[in-house]
Design an enzyme around this catalytic site. Sequence first.
Site, short mmCIF file in Angstrom:
data_model
loop_
_atom_site.label_atom_id
_atom_site.label_comp_id
_atom_site.label_asym_id
_atom_site.label_seq_id
_atom_site.Cartn_x
_atom_site.Cartn_y
_atom_site.Cartn_z
N LEU A 1 17.80 -8.21 5.02
CA LEU A 1 17.98 -7.16 5.34
C LEU A 1 18.93 -6.83 4.09
CD1 LEU A 1 19.20 -6.54 8.99
CD2 LEU A 1 20.40 -9.28 8.43
N ILE A 2 18.94 -5.31 4.44
CA ILE A 2 19.63 -5.27 2.72
C ILE A 2 21.87 -5.46 3.85
CG2 ILE A 2 20.24 -2.78 1.74
CD1 ILE A 2 17.97 -3.90 1.19
N HIS B 1 9.68 2.41 9.46
CA HIS B 1 8.88 1.86 10.15
C HIS B 1 7.86 2.18 11.02
CE1 HIS B 1 9.94 -1.51 13.44
NE2 HIS B 1 9.63 -1.14 14.31
N GLU C 1 1.86 6.61 7.77
CA GLU C 1 2.49 6.48 6.95
C GLU C 1 2.77 6.97 5.16
OE1 GLU C 1 3.97 2.06 8.46
OE2 GLU C 1 2.80 2.06 6.72
N SER D 1 1.03 -0.80 -0.05
CA SER D 1 -0.50 0.51 -0.11
C SER D 1 1.21 1.21 -0.03
CB SER D 1 -0.98 0.27 0.90
OG SER D 1 -0.44 0.20 2.76
C1 GRF Z 1 3.64 -1.22 6.66
O1 GRF Z 1 3.58 -0.71 7.83
C2 GRF Z 1 5.77 -0.22 7.02
O2 GRF Z 1 6.01 0.15 7.81
C3 GRF Z 1 6.52 -1.99 7.35
O3 GRF Z 1 5.80 -2.92 6.52
C4 GRF Z 1 4.26 -2.06 6.45
C5 GRF Z 1 4.36 -2.39 4.74
O4 GRF Z 1 2.22 -1.57 4.07
N1 GRF Z 1 7.65 -1.22 7.15
P1 GRF Z 1 2.68 -1.97 3.12
O5 GRF Z 1 2.93 -3.76 2.36
O6 GRF Z 1 2.95 -0.62 2.35
O7 GRF Z 1 1.32 -2.29 3.60
#
Ligand code: GRF
Length: 190
Positions: free
Chosen positions: A88-89, A105, A175, A15
């Site tokens: 992990l990168i 995160h 986010e 998303s």
């Molecule tokens: C998000 O909550 C992000 O913080 C974490 O993984 C999730 C990904 O969500 N790293 P989406 O796949 O973008 O919906």
Amino acid sequence: MTNNNIAIFASGSGSNAENIIRYFKGSKLVSKVLILTENPKAYVLERAKRLSVEVIQFDLADLHNGVIFEILNKHSINFIVLAGFLRLIPKELAEAYNERIVNIHPALLPKFGGKGMYGIKVHKAVLLGGETESGITIHYVNPNYDEGSIIFQAQCPVLQCDKPETLAERIHELEHEHYPKVIEELLKKL
Ligand code: GRF
């Protein structure tokens, strides 16, 4: 810098990837967006098809055998966005894209981060910890989980009636609101 070519790494739903792609559609800052996933079942593959965005599925070994660099070079990628990428990168990649690779995160780092802290597990831990506040952290990526320097954080309340799923929803909204804008500011400074 204008004409940036961005690679978005996503392992799951995507998303955030979709939201970022929509945000930069028509922007002069971004010429190309490429999605990369190591997960053949990731819903982000569907989203990419719908959005007519090129998506490349790679093997986990490709992160270490040079193939990932071939892909990134072939598409002249100068900035990498991790959006729900669970692997992990490697050091070489983090170093090659120093301060040009970011992650989001779903909690307020340095709390509730590290290996195994992803998805709903993060929100369960926040609720179990009795926190009254959670949020998001956007940070540069280094070869350790969730440890690169912090670029941006935004907070939201944790409600008494919250379940991991309701908190996850609130965090996702944060986010979607902030990740593209923060990326935009970073691109402007390149
Ligand atoms: C998000 O909550 C992000 O913080 C974490 O993984 C999730 C990904 O969500 N790293 P989406 O796949 O973008 O919906």
